[in-house]
Write an enzyme that holds these catalytic residues in place. Sequence first.
Site, short mmCIF file in Angstrom:
data_model
loop_
_atom_site.label_atom_id
_atom_site.label_comp_id
_atom_site.label_asym_id
_atom_site.label_seq_id
_atom_site.Cartn_x
_atom_site.Cartn_y
_atom_site.Cartn_z
N ASP A 67 0.86 -1.19 0.00
CA ASP A 67 0.00 0.00 0.00
C ASP A 67 0.90 1.25 0.00
OD1 ASP A 67 -1.78 2.03 0.52
OD2 ASP A 67 -2.64 1.09 2.32
N GLU B 298 29.43 9.80 3.30
CA GLU B 298 29.65 8.37 3.44
C GLU B 298 29.45 7.69 2.08
OE1 GLU B 298 26.55 6.22 5.71
OE2 GLU B 298 25.76 8.21 6.19
N CYS C 150 26.01 9.31 9.02
CA CYS C 150 25.23 10.54 8.79
C CYS C 150 25.65 11.68 9.72
CB CYS C 150 23.74 10.26 8.96
SG CYS C 150 23.20 8.86 7.98
N THR D 111 13.79 4.24 1.66
CA THR D 111 14.42 5.34 2.41
C THR D 111 15.68 5.85 1.71
OG1 THR D 111 15.79 3.93 3.85
CG2 THR D 111 13.53 4.37 4.58
N SER E 206 18.49 -0.25 14.15
CA SER E 206 18.94 1.13 13.87
C SER E 206 17.96 2.16 14.44
CB SER E 206 19.16 1.34 12.37
OG SER E 206 17.94 1.41 11.66
N HIS F 290 18.07 14.51 12.50
CA HIS F 290 18.47 13.73 11.33
C HIS F 290 17.25 12.93 10.87
CE1 HIS F 290 20.28 10.93 8.67
NE2 HIS F 290 20.13 9.90 9.49
N LYS G 16 9.25 9.85 15.78
CA LYS G 16 9.49 8.76 16.73
C LYS G 16 10.52 9.17 17.78
CE LYS G 16 9.12 4.63 13.72
NZ LYS G 16 8.21 3.75 14.44
N ASN H 192 16.45 10.15 2.23
CA ASN H 192 17.60 10.23 3.13
C ASN H 192 18.81 10.77 2.38
OD1 ASN H 192 19.36 10.01 5.24
ND2 ASN H 192 19.11 7.81 5.56
N SER I 277 24.91 6.29 12.29
CA SER I 277 24.95 4.90 12.73
C SER I 277 26.37 4.47 13.04
CB SER I 277 24.38 3.99 11.64
OG SER I 277 23.00 4.19 11.54
N1 CAA Z 1 -0.69 2.86 5.99
C1 CAA Z 1 -0.10 3.60 6.96
N2 CAA Z 1 0.97 3.15 7.69
C2 CAA Z 1 1.44 1.92 7.41
C3 CAA Z 1 0.87 1.10 6.42
C4 CAA Z 1 -0.24 1.62 5.68
N3 CAA Z 1 -0.84 0.92 4.74
N4 CAA Z 1 1.56 -0.05 6.38
C5 CAA Z 1 2.54 0.03 7.32
N5 CAA Z 1 2.46 1.23 7.94
C6 CAA Z 1 3.33 1.75 9.00
C7 CAA Z 1 3.72 0.72 10.05
O1 CAA Z 1 2.72 0.57 11.03
C8 CAA Z 1 5.00 1.35 10.60
O2 CAA Z 1 4.66 2.40 11.48
P1 CAA Z 1 5.38 2.51 12.92
O3 CAA Z 1 6.84 2.64 12.63
O4 CAA Z 1 4.80 3.75 13.50
O5 CAA Z 1 5.08 1.26 13.64
C9 CAA Z 1 5.62 2.01 9.36
O6 CAA Z 1 4.57 2.09 8.38
C10 CAA Z 1 6.77 1.22 8.75
O7 CAA Z 1 6.34 -0.11 8.59
P2 CAA Z 1 7.32 -1.31 8.96
O8 CAA Z 1 7.90 -1.09 10.33
O9 CAA Z 1 6.61 -2.57 8.69
O10 CAA Z 1 8.44 -1.02 7.85
P3 CAA Z 1 9.64 -1.91 7.42
O11 CAA Z 1 10.02 -2.87 8.47
O12 CAA Z 1 9.37 -2.44 6.06
O13 CAA Z 1 10.77 -0.77 7.26
C11 CAA Z 1 12.59 0.28 8.39
C12 CAA Z 1 11.08 0.17 8.28
C13 CAA Z 1 13.14 -1.01 8.97
C14 CAA Z 1 12.97 1.43 9.30
C15 CAA Z 1 13.17 0.49 6.98
O14 CAA Z 1 12.67 1.66 6.42
C16 CAA Z 1 14.70 0.53 6.95
O15 CAA Z 1 15.38 -0.48 7.03
N6 CAA Z 1 15.27 1.76 6.74
C17 CAA Z 1 16.69 1.95 6.66
C18 CAA Z 1 17.30 2.13 8.02
C19 CAA Z 1 16.93 3.43 8.66
O16 CAA Z 1 16.55 4.38 8.03
N7 CAA Z 1 17.08 3.48 10.01
C20 CAA Z 1 16.79 4.67 10.76
C21 CAA Z 1 17.66 4.83 11.95
S1 CAA Z 1 19.40 4.71 11.50
C22 CAA Z 1 19.81 6.26 10.90
O17 CAA Z 1 19.10 7.20 11.10
C23 CAA Z 1 21.06 6.39 10.09
C24 CAA Z 1 20.66 6.41 8.65
O18 CAA Z 1 20.45 7.46 8.09
C25 CAA Z 1 20.55 5.15 7.95
#
Ligand code: CAA
Length: 390
Positions: free
Chosen positions: A32, A82, A114, A155, A204, A236, A245, A279, A311
Amino acid sequence: MTTTPVGIHDLSFATTHYALDHAVLAERLGVDRDKFYLGIGQERMSVAAADEDIVTIAAAAAQPILQRHGTDNIRTVLLATETGVDQSKAAALYLHSLIGLPNAARVVELKQACYGGTAGLAFAAGLIARDPSQRVLVIAADIAKYELDTPGEPTQGAAAVAMLVTADPAILALDPISGLYSADIMDFWRPNYRSEAIVDGKTSVNAYQKAAQEAWSDYRRQGGRELGEFAAFCYHQPFTKMAYKAHRHLLESQGHTAEAADLEAAIGATTTYNRTVGNSYTASLYLGLASLLDHADDLTGKALAMISYGSGSVAEFFSGTVRPGYRAHLRTEANQAAISSREMLDYDHYRALHEAVLPTDGAYHAMPEETRRPFRLGAMSGHKRIYEAR
Ligand code: CAA
């Protein structure tokens, strides 16, 4: 004793020629689109053309600053990334011929995920405190790339932010106090032999929240401001929902409730650009600052909180005060044009760009002419990158 304020005198950003809408990605991945639009708070991502890299976007971000302020007394150039293009030579050295950096300068590349741009800003402030006549050009430039069909893919993004750091700055005076936190953690990394990052997504997110809270605690121990003093919180933003969050986590850790309206007031204006750029790693926090300055009501004299996370990991909580008359120095129109002028990609083109690898045989290879941005990677030849100004 009164000391001359030091901080951000000018800020300019650039992004790539292409962008991909998250609806296109959602359709391809069979999810979705609101998972991306609402769930992670991302609508589009900037995507580098075949003839763009961090040098071309860094040059495009920095050029308007040199055009406005000249190069006198810029004795240090710090480029944080990076997504480096060489293991030895600092990427900013290519800017000498592209945008005319002064030769009487030290030029260095900084890396800590970052967080690198914030290290650059802190080092710049220290150099200027030592000699207020000097100016430092700090550039943060990154192209975020994850493997196709992984949770990290939505992302991705790309941007460069250039900042002129000076005494008596026109935009933001930095407070001399910082809160720091570092720890050895494998939440996100990119071994030298890989072009895509490896990430433990959930780890992360938790590591970011913990590090931000610890940096805040250190900031307070160092005598920093109270939470209630800040008009806005720039985080960030690996994805914009992360800022919400992290702020909720910080407020609750300090015994406050985090109502949706309060979060929106504290964060909302910082997310406009990141939501559509994606990002940009080192540049992301400063793109958040640009977004806040361009979209919030008058911030004159207001205190801003800045929360940097890289990170691996390092976090810094620092702060500053918005200077009187700052609005006359913003680049709102140019910032918005950099975003609105991107060419939208279809999925196949995006995938082809993602999968393309640069030649490594040392022969001459002209790059396809794609970008209409001011600088491009014209060719690879003799293991050298040959750049062109348009
Ligand atoms: N409508 C509205 N919301 C929906 C939805 C829908 N149809 N389907 C799912 N969602 C929501 C979920 O409920 C969830 O919300 P919450 O976080 O509030 O619970 C959100 O969408 C994301 O869903 P998932 O948790 O299922 O997503 P995912 O597991 O597929 O991916 C992630 C999330 C793991 C963070 C992924 O984006 C990722 O790996 N990102 C890269 C790592 C990253 O950015 N980390 C951040 C911290 S590290 C950092 O900041 C350094 C850096 O730059 C990398």
